[in-house]
Design a protein around this motif. Sequence first.
Motif, short mmCIF file in Angstrom:
data_model
loop_
_atom_site.label_atom_id
_atom_site.label_comp_id
_atom_site.label_asym_id
_atom_site.label_seq_id
_atom_site.Cartn_x
_atom_site.Cartn_y
_atom_site.Cartn_z
N ALA A 69 22.85 5.13 4.50
CA ALA A 69 22.50 3.73 4.68
C ALA A 69 23.29 2.84 3.73
O ALA A 69 23.76 1.76 4.10
CB ALA A 69 21.00 3.52 4.49
N ALA A 70 23.46 3.30 2.49
CA ALA A 70 24.20 2.52 1.50
C ALA A 70 25.65 2.32 1.92
O ALA A 70 26.22 1.24 1.73
CB ALA A 70 24.14 3.20 0.14
N PHE A 71 26.26 3.34 2.49
CA PHE A 71 27.65 3.22 2.94
C PHE A 71 27.79 2.13 4.00
O PHE A 71 28.79 1.42 4.04
CB PHE A 71 28.15 4.55 3.48
N SER A 111 0.83 -1.20 0.00
CA SER A 111 0.00 0.00 0.00
C SER A 111 0.86 1.25 0.00
O SER A 111 0.62 2.20 -0.74
CB SER A 111 -0.92 -0.01 1.23
N ILE A 112 1.92 1.23 0.84
CA ILE A 112 2.82 2.37 0.93
C ILE A 112 3.51 2.61 -0.41
O ILE A 112 3.61 3.73 -0.90
CB ILE A 112 3.88 2.16 2.03
N MET A 113 3.97 1.52 -1.04
CA MET A 113 4.66 1.65 -2.32
C MET A 113 3.73 2.22 -3.37
O MET A 113 4.13 3.02 -4.22
CB MET A 113 5.22 0.30 -2.76
N GLY A 114 2.46 1.82 -3.28
CA GLY A 114 1.49 2.37 -4.22
C GLY A 114 1.31 3.86 -4.01
O GLY A 114 1.25 4.64 -4.96
N GLU A 162 15.60 1.26 -2.62
CA GLU A 162 14.50 0.37 -2.27
C GLU A 162 14.65 -0.21 -0.87
O GLU A 162 13.66 -0.55 -0.22
CB GLU A 162 14.36 -0.73 -3.32
N ASP A 163 15.89 -0.28 -0.38
CA ASP A 163 16.11 -0.72 1.00
C ASP A 163 15.55 0.28 2.01
O ASP A 163 15.05 -0.11 3.07
CB ASP A 163 17.61 -0.92 1.27
N VAL A 164 15.64 1.57 1.69
CA VAL A 164 15.22 2.58 2.66
C VAL A 164 13.82 3.12 2.38
O VAL A 164 13.23 3.77 3.25
CB VAL A 164 16.22 3.77 2.70
N ALA A 165 13.27 2.86 1.20
CA ALA A 165 11.99 3.47 0.81
C ALA A 165 10.85 3.23 1.80
O ALA A 165 10.09 4.17 2.09
CB ALA A 165 11.60 2.99 -0.60
N PRO A 166 10.67 2.01 2.32
CA PRO A 166 9.57 1.82 3.28
C PRO A 166 9.69 2.69 4.52
O PRO A 166 8.69 3.17 5.06
CB PRO A 166 9.66 0.33 3.64
N TYR A 190 15.61 2.75 -12.41
CA TYR A 190 16.39 3.89 -11.92
C TYR A 190 15.74 5.20 -12.36
O TYR A 190 15.61 6.14 -11.57
CB TYR A 190 17.83 3.83 -12.43
N GLU A 191 15.35 5.29 -13.62
CA GLU A 191 14.73 6.51 -14.12
C GLU A 191 13.43 6.80 -13.37
O GLU A 191 13.10 7.96 -13.10
CB GLU A 191 14.46 6.39 -15.62
N GLN A 192 12.70 5.75 -13.04
CA GLN A 192 11.45 5.92 -12.29
C GLN A 192 11.73 6.48 -10.90
O GLN A 192 11.08 7.42 -10.44
CB GLN A 192 10.73 4.58 -12.19
N ILE A 193 12.74 5.92 -10.23
CA ILE A 193 13.10 6.39 -8.90
C ILE A 193 13.62 7.82 -8.96
O ILE A 193 13.27 8.68 -8.13
CB ILE A 193 14.16 5.45 -8.27
N GLU A 194 14.46 8.10 -9.94
CA GLU A 194 15.00 9.45 -10.10
C GLU A 194 13.87 10.46 -10.27
O GLU A 194 13.88 11.54 -9.66
CB GLU A 194 15.94 9.50 -11.30
N HIS A 195 12.87 10.10 -11.07
CA HIS A 195 11.73 10.98 -11.29
C HIS A 195 10.97 11.22 -9.98
O HIS A 195 10.55 12.34 -9.68
CB HIS A 195 10.80 10.37 -12.33
N GLN A 196 10.81 10.15 -9.18
CA GLN A 196 10.11 10.28 -7.90
C GLN A 196 10.86 11.20 -6.95
O GLN A 196 10.27 12.07 -6.29
CB GLN A 196 9.94 8.90 -7.26
N ILE A 197 12.18 11.02 -6.87
CA ILE A 197 12.98 11.83 -5.94
C ILE A 197 13.00 13.28 -6.38
O ILE A 197 12.85 14.20 -5.56
CB ILE A 197 14.41 11.26 -5.83
N LEU A 198 13.17 13.50 -7.69
CA LEU A 198 13.19 14.87 -8.20
C LEU A 198 11.84 15.56 -8.03
O LEU A 198 11.76 16.79 -8.01
CB LEU A 198 13.59 14.88 -9.67
N GLY A 199 10.78 14.76 -7.89
CA GLY A 199 9.45 15.32 -7.68
C GLY A 199 9.21 15.82 -6.27
O GLY A 199 8.20 16.47 -6.00
#
Length: 547
Positions: free
Chosen positions: A236-238, A50-53, A203-207, A105-114
């Motif tokens: 987190a990635a580091f 639901s959250i991802m949606g 995707e590890d931190v998104a939730p 990646y492009e989808q995530i980039e678009h979300q973050i830039l939004g």
Amino acid sequence: MTNPENEFDPFGLQPESLNPDDLPEQDGEATPASIVEDAMNKDVSGDLKSIMGQMNMMPDEDLEKALADDLDEAGGLDSSDDFDSDKGGFGFPPAPSEAATGARYEQIEHQILGRVPEHKVQPSLERVAMAMDLLGEPQRTYRSVHLTGTNGKTSTARMIASLLMASGRKVGRYTSPHLNTMRERISVNDAPVSEAAFVEAYEDVAPYLALVDEHSKRHDNPQMSFFEVLTVTALAAFADVPVDAAVIEVGMGGQWDATNVVDADVAVIGPIAHDHEKWLGSSLVDIAREKVGIIKPDSFVISAAQEPEVMEIIRSKADEVGAVLRVVGEDLHLLDRKLAVGGQVISVQTPAAQYNDIFLPLLGPHQADNAVLALAAMEAFNGGRSIEPAIVEEGFATATSPGRLEVVRSSPSIVIDSAHNPHGAHALATALTESFDYTNIAAVYSAMADKDVEATLSELEPVVEDIVITSMNTPRAMKVEELAEIARDVFGEDRVFVEPQLLDAIDKAVERAELGNDPAGSNGVVICGSVVLAGHARELIVRDDRK
């Protein structure tokens, strides 16, 4: 067990702010700790979907097609298959293809830039602190160096990271802004993370980001910004890599900057000058008070030479938290500096040692000053002890700083620099005079609307013959005609040209630079005014040269 109103509650997770039906019970009452524990331990598979949606994280059509193609190429999913490494394991399809990863990646980039952009500052650490707390404080699993200042942060960060790598450490580096791709901001051992690694890290931190966003929404507070999301992803990635050390550059200021969740061993403060005054304050004292917020108890502080009122603020903060302070001109000295082919040779004195004849493949007196800060930071990271000469030699020899006084073409000679404020323009003008044998220089210039354009151009005017005003593809950019009007006031009508398209502007600058009868090698073009402009120009010129 009660939760008194005056009990420390950093995230405002009061039970009444959540749905009582969802709260765990503990002696008849819910506490912030029990809420977080419940959120972390319950079965969240349905909730996460639901959250991802809600975050628009579900695959788009391009991604679904790419994943379907992967599955077809793998011959479908058959539980009876034996292990086959070409198929990714026991009947499972292989990892997503490059096309699928690129689409995601492009989808995530678009979300973050939004999200709220980084120039629209939200002065609070609450959101990032909450996200890191939910993730288990990954930024505390490695040692770090934290940098602030007005100019030179990225170059100094890159030098420090290079020195740490030369000592055999795996190093994460987080800098901003980027020149060409968002992934440049997050690097490991001097390489930007790949699209696949970025996707995995996000995707590890998104939730957890979604949980923070929901909490902020319930309290009528802003959701996480572009810069906050990238910061959480990087830190987190580091930890997941894992790195031995991280070099972290603030986005803006220090005290409330998203990066200030790190508990750094070393704080580096570059020269403090006027910039971002809308958010940091109009006086150097106000700006300094924000920037010294990165100094942590019992740490080292490495500071550039500063104005007296700024230095007083730095000393006071260091004394307050028991930090060891090292200052250029007092404890740290640039003993000697000579021009060399491809850079310069410097000698540096620190409290621990004298380092002679270090080759630095970067141009300009300001880069030598940055190198002093970097070497002192490396010593501080080493507990104040001297560094082996071989490490120093290798670390500086391999240091790079794209988009900072970078020669991207030799015929005609074109230099790109990210100078975007008066202090940076002064350093650029000095370096152009010293490091290049130009008799005629034409500049290509654009700037963001919030910059002190008149003061910046005034620093460039004595060394630049003609200037070509151009545009940038960002809503933050100052309008071309407004820029041109200011430029005419500084340079005079006959020395200012307008070409809205960047390629046309570069061509015009080359034309103006080559008007004289001097040898071709003595004519130069410099592109400056914004990191965004530097990135666009670099991409255009490098791409054109590869054809």
